[in-house]
Design a protein around this motif. Structure first.
Motif, PDB file in Angstrom:
ATOM      1  N   PHE A 156       0.837  -1.203   0.000  1.00 25.86           N
ATOM      2  CA  PHE A 156       0.000   0.000   0.000  1.00 25.86           C
ATOM      3  C   PHE A 156       0.873   1.255   0.000  1.00 25.86           C
ATOM      4  CE2 PHE A 156      -3.218   2.947   1.635  1.00 25.86           C
ATOM      5  CZ  PHE A 156      -4.351   2.524   0.946  1.00 25.86           C
ATOM      6  N   MET A 157       1.924   1.227   0.814  1.00 27.98           N
ATOM      7  CA  MET A 157       2.810   2.387   0.912  1.00 27.98           C
ATOM      8  C   MET A 157       3.581   2.589  -0.392  1.00 27.98           C
ATOM      9  SD  MET A 157       3.462   4.566   3.375  1.00 27.98           S
ATOM     10  CE  MET A 157       4.486   6.031   3.403  1.00 27.98           C
ATOM     11  N   LEU A 158       4.062   1.518  -0.985  1.00 30.37           N
ATOM     12  CA  LEU A 158       4.878   1.626  -2.201  1.00 30.37           C
ATOM     13  C   LEU A 158       4.043   2.076  -3.401  1.00 30.37           C
ATOM     14  CD1 LEU A 158       7.193  -1.504  -1.851  1.00 30.37           C
ATOM     15  CD2 LEU A 158       7.855   0.905  -1.675  1.00 30.37           C
ATOM     16  N   VAL A 159       2.817   1.571  -3.537  1.00 31.36           N
ATOM     17  CA  VAL A 159       1.949   2.010  -4.637  1.00 31.36           C
ATOM     18  C   VAL A 159       1.687   3.510  -4.528  1.00 31.36           C
ATOM     19  CG1 VAL A 159      -0.383   1.863  -5.590  1.00 31.36           C
ATOM     20  CG2 VAL A 159       0.862  -0.220  -5.047  1.00 31.36           C
ATOM     21  N   THR A 160       1.412   3.972  -3.314  1.00 32.65           N
ATOM     22  CA  THR A 160       1.187   5.406  -3.101  1.00 32.65           C
ATOM     23  C   THR A 160       2.428   6.216  -3.464  1.00 32.65           C
ATOM     24  OG1 THR A 160      -0.262   4.820  -1.251  1.00 32.65           O
ATOM     25  CG2 THR A 160       0.378   7.129  -1.452  1.00 32.65           C
ATOM     26  N   PHE A 161       3.594   5.726  -3.056  1.00 32.00           N
ATOM     27  CA  PHE A 161       4.839   6.447  -3.302  1.00 32.00           C
ATOM     28  C   PHE A 161       5.130   6.554  -4.803  1.00 32.00           C
ATOM     29  CE2 PHE A 161       9.468   6.318  -3.965  1.00 32.00           C
ATOM     30  CZ  PHE A 161       9.821   7.497  -3.336  1.00 32.00           C
ATOM     31  N   SER A 172       3.227  10.898 -11.020  1.00 28.34           N
ATOM     32  CA  SER A 172       2.276  11.985 -11.242  1.00 28.34           C
ATOM     33  C   SER A 172       2.943  13.345 -11.148  1.00 28.34           C
ATOM     34  CB  SER A 172       1.118  11.888 -10.236  1.00 28.34           C
ATOM     35  OG  SER A 172       0.403  10.691 -10.396  1.00 28.34           O
ATOM     36  N   LEU A 173       3.816  13.508 -10.164  1.00 30.68           N
ATOM     37  CA  LEU A 173       4.498  14.792 -10.008  1.00 30.68           C
ATOM     38  C   LEU A 173       5.481  15.037 -11.153  1.00 30.68           C
ATOM     39  CD1 LEU A 173       5.146  15.039  -6.161  1.00 30.68           C
ATOM     40  CD2 LEU A 173       3.368  16.130  -7.531  1.00 30.68           C
ATOM     41  N   ALA A 174       6.079  13.969 -11.687  1.00 32.82           N
ATOM     42  CA  ALA A 174       6.960  14.128 -12.848  1.00 32.82           C
ATOM     43  C   ALA A 174       6.160  14.622 -14.054  1.00 32.82           C
ATOM     44  CB  ALA A 174       7.641  12.803 -13.179  1.00 32.82           C
ATOM     45  N   LEU A 175       4.963  14.070 -14.261  1.00 32.57           N
ATOM     46  CA  LEU A 175       4.104  14.508 -15.365  1.00 32.57           C
ATOM     47  C   LEU A 175       3.674  15.959 -15.172  1.00 32.57           C
ATOM     48  CD1 LEU A 175       1.839  11.333 -15.748  1.00 32.57           C
ATOM     49  CD2 LEU A 175       3.569  12.130 -17.368  1.00 32.57           C
ATOM     50  N   GLY A 216      -0.985  17.738  -2.386  1.00 30.38           N
ATOM     51  CA  GLY A 216      -1.959  16.658  -2.306  1.00 30.38           C
ATOM     52  C   GLY A 216      -1.319  15.293  -2.196  1.00 30.38           C
ATOM     53  N   PHE A 217      -0.284  15.034  -2.992  1.00 35.68           N
ATOM     54  CA  PHE A 217       0.348  13.720  -2.965  1.00 35.68           C
ATOM     55  C   PHE A 217       1.244  13.548  -1.740  1.00 35.68           C
ATOM     56  CE2 PHE A 217      -0.593  13.611  -7.617  1.00 35.68           C
ATOM     57  CZ  PHE A 217      -1.359  12.458  -7.579  1.00 35.68           C
ATOM     58  N   ILE A 218       1.924  14.616  -1.317  1.00 30.03           N
ATOM     59  CA  ILE A 218       2.721  14.519  -0.089  1.00 30.03           C
ATOM     60  C   ILE A 218       1.799  14.279   1.110  1.00 30.03           C
ATOM     61  CG2 ILE A 218       4.201  15.812   1.497  1.00 30.03           C
ATOM     62  CD1 ILE A 218       5.473  17.139  -0.926  1.00 30.03           C
ATOM     63  N   TYR A 219       0.678  14.985   1.115  1.00 31.22           N
ATOM     64  CA  TYR A 219      -0.293  14.797   2.199  1.00 31.22           C
ATOM     65  C   TYR A 219      -0.868  13.382   2.171  1.00 31.22           C
ATOM     66  CZ  TYR A 219      -4.003  16.081   5.491  1.00 31.22           C
ATOM     67  OH  TYR A 219      -4.828  16.158   6.591  1.00 31.22           O
ATOM     68  N   GLU A 220      -1.061  12.833   0.973  1.00 33.85           N
ATOM     69  CA  GLU A 220      -1.564  11.457   0.861  1.00 33.85           C
ATOM     70  C   GLU A 220      -0.551  10.469   1.440  1.00 33.85           C
ATOM     71  OE1 GLU A 220      -3.667   8.503  -2.397  1.00 33.85           O
ATOM     72  OE2 GLU A 220      -2.409  10.151  -3.113  1.00 33.85           O
ATOM     73  N   THR A 257      -5.528   4.101  -8.136  1.00 30.92           N
ATOM     74  CA  THR A 257      -6.757   3.934  -7.361  1.00 30.92           C
ATOM     75  C   THR A 257      -7.218   2.482  -7.359  1.00 30.92           C
ATOM     76  OG1 THR A 257      -7.426   6.200  -7.935  1.00 30.92           O
ATOM     77  CG2 THR A 257      -9.145   4.729  -7.102  1.00 30.92           C
ATOM     78  N   VAL A 258      -7.131   1.824  -8.509  1.00 34.44           N
ATOM     79  CA  VAL A 258      -7.530   0.412  -8.607  1.00 34.44           C
ATOM     80  C   VAL A 258      -6.628  -0.453  -7.718  1.00 34.44           C
ATOM     81  CG1 VAL A 258      -7.705  -1.581 -10.145  1.00 34.44           C
ATOM     82  CG2 VAL A 258      -8.518   0.659 -10.910  1.00 34.44           C
ATOM     83  N   LEU A 259      -5.314  -0.246  -7.805  1.00 29.57           N
ATOM     84  CA  LEU A 259      -4.377  -1.037  -7.010  1.00 29.57           C
ATOM     85  C   LEU A 259      -4.562  -0.784  -5.514  1.00 29.57           C
ATOM     86  CD1 LEU A 259      -1.112  -0.641  -9.145  1.00 29.57           C
ATOM     87  CD2 LEU A 259      -2.610  -2.647  -9.006  1.00 29.57           C
ATOM     88  N   LEU A 260      -4.729   0.482  -5.135  1.00 29.85           N
ATOM     89  CA  LEU A 260      -4.916   0.807  -3.721  1.00 29.85           C
ATOM     90  C   LEU A 260      -6.209   0.210  -3.175  1.00 29.85           C
ATOM     91  CD1 LEU A 260      -3.740   4.546  -3.596  1.00 29.85           C
ATOM     92  CD2 LEU A 260      -2.545   2.548  -2.688  1.00 29.85           C
ATOM     93  N   SER A 261      -7.264   0.197  -3.988  1.00 27.93           N
ATOM     94  CA  SER A 261      -8.545  -0.366  -3.543  1.00 27.93           C
ATOM     95  C   SER A 261      -8.420  -1.868  -3.283  1.00 27.93           C
ATOM     96  CB  SER A 261      -9.627  -0.094  -4.591  1.00 27.93           C
ATOM     97  OG  SER A 261      -9.804   1.295  -4.786  1.00 27.93           O
TER      98      SER A 261
END
Length: 352
Positions: free
Chosen positions: A12-17, A23-26, A67-71, A145-149
């Motif tokens: 869960f932690m690695l998928v989020t990271f 996303s931030l690179a894009l 948003g992503f750092i907070y996530e 989102t799919v992987l995290l779910s």
């Protein structure tokens, strides 16, 4: 406190990271490309500020970064506390980021059309260059989102047994604890929605009066303090404190309704100044309103559960791990009325 040592926790932690990094690179590439395409007509000249449309992508980038750092912080906190509700909430939060990334496409398109109407403001073909990257961003978040779910579903089963041993077999007490977990998770998500709206309002909307500007800035630290107080009053089961927090929720809802009306009031003289960011401002305002209504309802349920045996179980914020339960003093005797000094807990377990 360290994270529980299990494969689903780390997955869960690695998928989020990795979702955060990609996303931030894009978004960083889109930001760099957009800034490079701006000409003198889209930049501040002396006392003349830059058009608000030119601030659209920088604002989006700033919100995505936060948003992503907070996530990541939310994920670490949820796994550390074994809060299954917050784990599910992270999946919903990620879906919200997906919607925000999708809204970004139309918002950037409108901003570039506005800039194209200005003399020497933006290079031709900028939208054509940015469009593939703007499409890629929500695709990455959708996959995340799919992987995290899926992983959240596995974590729910993993944490359920630990929470069962922590709270006992009393189903009514478990429901009260579940309500408490929902409330604490909602407070953390409320902060992000409020901050997202405030940052966009301060950066994109021009000609804000000094009084309104500084009142909005001052609202940020005040909001953080109030959210901490909301959690504190609930853990201490303070009726006076909880009533005060419920009043603050009503004030917050009135504020966001007022802002929504202003953004769409054709008779308001500054309505055009909201237009470049109106769609994303509306999204954040509506999400914040919904979150405040739900938070208020759950806060009332929590207050109804005061003095019913939950207080000793929530003084320690994190649920004990399996190892702690096995090798320490955690167990039924610890939470019995004769051993617990923080409050009385029903000695008789009920199954209903």
């Amino acid at each position: 406190m360290y994270l529980p040592n299990s494969r689903w926790t780390w997955a869960f932690m690695l998928v989020t990271f990795f979702q955060c990094i990609i996303s931030l690179a894009l978004e960083g590439y889109v930001f760099g490309k957009f800034q490079a395409s701006l000409n003198d007509g889209a930049r501040s000249q002396g006392d003349t500020p830059a058009p608000s449309s030119a601030l659209t992508i920088p604002t989006y980038l700033a919100l995505f970064i936060f948003g992503f750092i907070y996530e990541l912080v939310l994920v670490w906190d949820a796994l550390r506390l074994k809060n299954t509700i917050q784990v599910i909430g992270v999946c919903v939060y990620n879906a919200g980021m997906l919607v925000y990334a999708a809204v970004e496409m139309t918002q950037v398109d409108e901003a570039l059309k506005t800039l194209s109407s200005l003399p020497n403001a933006v290079d031709e073909g900028t939208w054509h260059d940015l469009r593939p990257w703007l499409i890629a961003a929500p695709c990455v978040i959708a996959l995340g989102t799919v992987l995290l779910s899926f992983i959240a579903w596995k974590l729910y089963d993993e944490f359920a047994w630990t929470i069962y041993k922590h709270i006992s077999a009393d189903l009514r007490l478990k429901r009260r604890y579940l309500t408490y977990q929902v409330y604490i998770a909602l407070l953390k998500f409320d902060f992000f929605f409020f901050l997202g709206f405030t940052v966009q309002f301060l950066v994109v909307v021009p000609n804000t009066s000094k009084i309104e500007f500084w009142l909005t800035v001052a609202a940020l630290p005040i909001t953080i303090v109030l959210l901490f107080l909301a959690a504190y009053f609930t853990r201490r089961e303070s009726y006076v404190g909880q009533s005060f927090i419920l009043f603050i929720y009503c004030v917050g809802m009135a504020y966001f309704v007022f802002k929504l009306v202003r953004m769409y009031d054709a008779d308001y003289h500054r309505v055009d100044e909201y237009r470049p960011a109106r769609r994303s401002l509306t999204l954040f305002a509506v999400l914040t309103l919904i979150a405040l209504v739900v938070t208020m309802v759950v806060a009332c349920v929590c207050m109804r559960n005061f003095n019913k045996g939950l207080k000793p179980h929530i003084q320690k914020r994190a649920v004990p791990s399996a190892e702690e339960l096995k090798y320490s003093n955690y167990g039924p005797d610890q939470f019995s009325a004769q051993h617990m000094q923080l409050g009385d807990v029903p000695g008789r377990m009920t199954i209903d």
